[in-house]
Write an enzyme that holds these catalytic residues in place. Structure first.
Site, mmCIF file in Angstrom:
data_model
loop_
_atom_site.group_PDB
_atom_site.id
_atom_site.type_symbol
_atom_site.label_atom_id
_atom_site.label_comp_id
_atom_site.label_asym_id
_atom_site.label_seq_id
_atom_site.Cartn_x
_atom_site.Cartn_y
_atom_site.Cartn_z
ATOM 1 N N GLU A 2 22.004 25.167 50.107
ATOM 2 C CA GLU A 2 23.152 25.128 49.179
ATOM 3 C C GLU A 2 23.068 26.398 48.364
ATOM 4 O OE1 GLU A 2 25.373 23.011 49.485
ATOM 5 O OE2 GLU A 2 24.576 21.057 50.049
ATOM 6 N N CYS A 52 27.442 27.057 40.702
ATOM 7 C CA CYS A 52 27.677 27.601 42.041
ATOM 8 C C CYS A 52 29.164 27.584 42.351
ATOM 9 C CB CYS A 52 26.898 26.808 43.079
ATOM 10 S SG CYS A 52 27.216 25.051 43.022
HETATM 11 P P1 NAD Z 1 16.786 31.545 43.372
HETATM 12 O O1 NAD Z 1 17.101 31.793 44.803
HETATM 13 O O2 NAD Z 1 16.333 32.679 42.553
HETATM 14 O O3 NAD Z 1 15.646 30.437 43.243
HETATM 15 C C1 NAD Z 1 15.792 29.142 43.757
HETATM 16 C C2 NAD Z 1 14.438 28.523 43.993
HETATM 17 O O4 NAD Z 1 13.765 29.248 45.011
HETATM 18 C C3 NAD Z 1 13.512 28.523 42.787
HETATM 19 O O5 NAD Z 1 12.844 27.291 42.733
HETATM 20 C C4 NAD Z 1 12.555 29.661 43.098
HETATM 21 O O6 NAD Z 1 11.292 29.510 42.494
HETATM 22 C C5 NAD Z 1 12.439 29.548 44.607
HETATM 23 N N1 NAD Z 1 12.034 30.776 45.304
HETATM 24 C C6 NAD Z 1 12.264 32.071 44.940
HETATM 25 N N2 NAD Z 1 11.766 32.901 45.874
HETATM 26 C C7 NAD Z 1 11.208 32.130 46.856
HETATM 27 C C8 NAD Z 1 10.542 32.416 48.072
HETATM 28 N N3 NAD Z 1 10.335 33.660 48.492
HETATM 29 N N4 NAD Z 1 10.122 31.382 48.839
HETATM 30 C C9 NAD Z 1 10.337 30.108 48.441
HETATM 31 N N5 NAD Z 1 10.940 29.772 47.272
HETATM 32 C C10 NAD Z 1 11.375 30.773 46.489
HETATM 33 O O7 NAD Z 1 18.086 30.873 42.747
HETATM 34 P P2 NAD Z 1 18.323 30.365 41.239
HETATM 35 O O8 NAD Z 1 18.461 31.545 40.351
HETATM 36 O O9 NAD Z 1 17.338 29.314 40.888
HETATM 37 O O10 NAD Z 1 19.730 29.624 41.362
HETATM 38 C C11 NAD Z 1 20.953 30.266 41.233
HETATM 39 C C12 NAD Z 1 21.657 30.329 42.569
HETATM 40 O O11 NAD Z 1 21.763 29.026 43.127
HETATM 41 C C13 NAD Z 1 23.076 30.832 42.472
HETATM 42 O O12 NAD Z 1 23.337 31.706 43.538
HETATM 43 C C14 NAD Z 1 23.903 29.559 42.613
HETATM 44 O O13 NAD Z 1 25.214 29.759 43.057
HETATM 45 C C15 NAD Z 1 23.084 28.780 43.576
HETATM 46 N N6 NAD Z 1 23.390 27.350 43.508
HETATM 47 C C16 NAD Z 1 24.034 26.764 44.546
HETATM 48 C C17 NAD Z 1 24.377 25.409 44.503
HETATM 49 C C18 NAD Z 1 25.098 24.739 45.620
HETATM 50 O O14 NAD Z 1 25.132 23.523 45.634
HETATM 51 N N7 NAD Z 1 25.694 25.465 46.554
HETATM 52 C C19 NAD Z 1 24.040 24.671 43.362
HETATM 53 C C20 NAD Z 1 23.379 25.283 42.325
HETATM 54 C C21 NAD Z 1 23.049 26.644 42.405
#
Ligand code: NAD
Length: 454
Positions: free
Chosen positions: A226, A261
């Site tokens: 997502e 999002c």
């Molecule tokens: P992010 O990708 O920075 O981090 C998400 C998660 O991934 C965190 O828990 C982080 O610690 C982990 N992570 C980071 N690098 C990793 C790696 N190399 N391996 C494994 N895990 C890793 O995203 P964010 O800043 O937490 O969230 C914001 C983003 O999420 C925005 O783009 C938003 O649109 C999206 N989002 C989408 C939905 C949806 O339902 N489509 C809902 C909420 C947020």
């Protein structure tokens, strides 16, 4: 790991990051617990989740204050989000039994056939901070009901909230060897990718999602992503009340300080109502109260991550340098906290970063279009495909447009909303697979076909 309040820049708390060994030990514990959890009757698992909903309900104020302290969401919006457990659990109560029951496709004859739906096993859920409750609920509630164990990693920005969720699940009766929390950031997430989990369910950015999908591809286990969006909203010239539409659009843009999002990130307006719309939109934006998210009536709180201020500033500067005009805001707010002024930019072009890349903050580009055809072309012209909204009085016109929009969710005369009854799925760089709805429930099970003689 320090948790900093983005509104005050003060320390909220400290948590200890899990080591690789601790994460592995949690995983191994879940492996044992899952077998016993899966054979319990579905109704028993469902009852535990219903109890979890009741527990959440009794702590809304405390949890909302914690969430606001951690990530800066206006506290009334935090409370609204936390209460989102109820409608998701109502949906599961109504439809989990039916969706996960065995299906006798050929009940008679010499060879009878049926399909059963078995849990995947131990799944990983790597989650985001912007709606930590909702995006967590969307994965771990149906996954647990279906008989899986869950290794849940909240975002490093909402680690305290993640710990609270685990405590409430355990209190409700989910065994500690069926749900576990991993505390940490990127490294902890990376460790989870090395484990032999039976499925990876991720909510976060396209960049991380793509990395996860690539890293675990060789395991051939289900992956659900997502991801982000650049969601467009179109205003046709026939709308009954331009000012009302502008108010609805402003809510879609600025709710959660733009960190959704499915936030509205681009607006296209038919040239016949463009001036009236822009005027109303600016007025609506000016009305939004800015300030400490714990104060009553505040709409615009701080951004959760200070780095995002630079991302937004660069988008605004780039747009301005290419001829766009900033009608409101356009800069960081003075003083403590990671605040950015609610910002309205016009005279934008679709190839500007502001109209192509996720802003994830209180900023919007508004563009004039000649007709529906031009609107559809521009709305579809991004790498993302999460949601798209059309405002018109004509059902026929809306239907025609919605069919042509390449997004997982389309809206007519509404925007920025999620329902447990419909699948939540991004197209293109917005994701892979679905959560929510009966389709999302089936994401956490694997079918088994039975051919039976005798
Ligand atoms: P992010 O990708 O920075 O981090 C998400 C998660 O991934 C965190 O828990 C982080 O610690 C982990 N992570 C980071 N690098 C990793 C790696 N190399 N391996 C494994 N895990 C890793 O995203 P964010 O800043 O937490 O969230 C914001 C983003 O999420 C925005 O783009 C938003 O649109 C999206 N989002 C989408 C939905 C949806 O339902 N489509 C809902 C909420 C947020």
């Amino acid at each position: 790991m320090k948790i900093i309040n983005p509104a005050t820049e003060e320390l909220v708390g400290e948590v200890t990051v899990d080591t690789t060994e601790q994460i592995k030990a949690k995983y191994e514990k879940l492996r044992v617990g899952q077998a016993a959890w899966a054979v319990r009757p579905l109704q028993e698992r469902l009852d535990i989740i219903i109890k979890f909903g009741d527990i959440v309900d009794t702590h809304v104020d405390r949890l909302a204050n914690l969430l606001t302290a951690e990530m800066g969401k206006p506290v009334w919006q935090a409370a609204g989000e936390i209460k989102g457990a109820k409608n998701r659990i109502k949906f599961l109560t109504e439809l989990a039994q039916k969706t996960l029951a065995e299906d006798w496709v050929t009940p008679d004859g010499a060879t009878k056939e049926k399909i059963t739906f078995e849990p995947l096993g131990v799944i990983g859920n790597i989650s985001a901070w912007n709606y930590p409750y909702n995006v967590g609920y969307n994965v771990y509630l149906p996954a647990l009901v279906a008989g899986n164990a869950v290794l849940y990693k909240p975002s490093e920005y909402t680690a305290l909230t993640g710990i609270e969720m685990a405590k409430m699940l355990w209190e409700a009766g989910v065994p500690q060897d069926v749900f576990e929390v991993v505390i940490g950031g990127k490294e902890a997430g990376q460790t989870m990718l090395d484990l032999t989990l039976d499925g990876y369910f991720f909510t976060g950015s396209y960049r991380t999602g793509k990395h996860i999908a690539q890293t675990v591809a060789h395991k051939l286990v289900p992956v659900g992503l997502e991801l982000g969006g650049k969601d467009p909203l179109y205003v046709a010239e026939d709308v009954a009340d331009v000012a009302n539409v502008a108010a609805a659009a402003a809510e879609g843009v600025f709710y959660n300080t733009g960190q959704s999002c499915c936030a509205v990130e681009r607006i296209y307006v038919n040239e016949k109502v463009y001036d009236a719309f822009v005027e109303s939109f600016v007025e609506e934006t000016k009305k939004l109260k800015k300030g400490n998210p714990t104060e009553e009536g505040v709409w615009i709180g701080p951004l959760t991550r200070p780095e995002q201020i630079d991302v937004i500033q660069q988008q605004v500067n780039d747009a301005e340098s290419k001829g766009a005009k900033v009608l409101l805001g356009g800069k960081k707010m003075e003083g403590k906290g990671y605040y950015y002024e609610p910002t309205v930019v016009v005279d934008v072009k679709n190839d500007m970063a502001l109209m192509q890349e996720e802003s994830f903050g209180p900023v919007i580009g508004i563009m004039k279009v000649q007709d529906d055809a031009e609107a559809i072309r521009l709305m579809n012209d991004t790498e993302y495909g999460l949601t798209a909204a059309v405002y018109t009085v004509s059902k026929e016109r809306a239907d025609g447009m919605m069919q042509k929009l390449n997004a997982g969710t389309v809206y007519w005369n509404c925007c920025d909303r999620v329902s447990p009854y419909t699948p939540w799925s991004g197209r293109k760089n917005s994701g892979l697979g679905s959560t929510l709805s009966t389709i999302g429930m089936r994401a956490f099970v694997q079918p088994k076909a039975y051919h039976l003689r005798g």
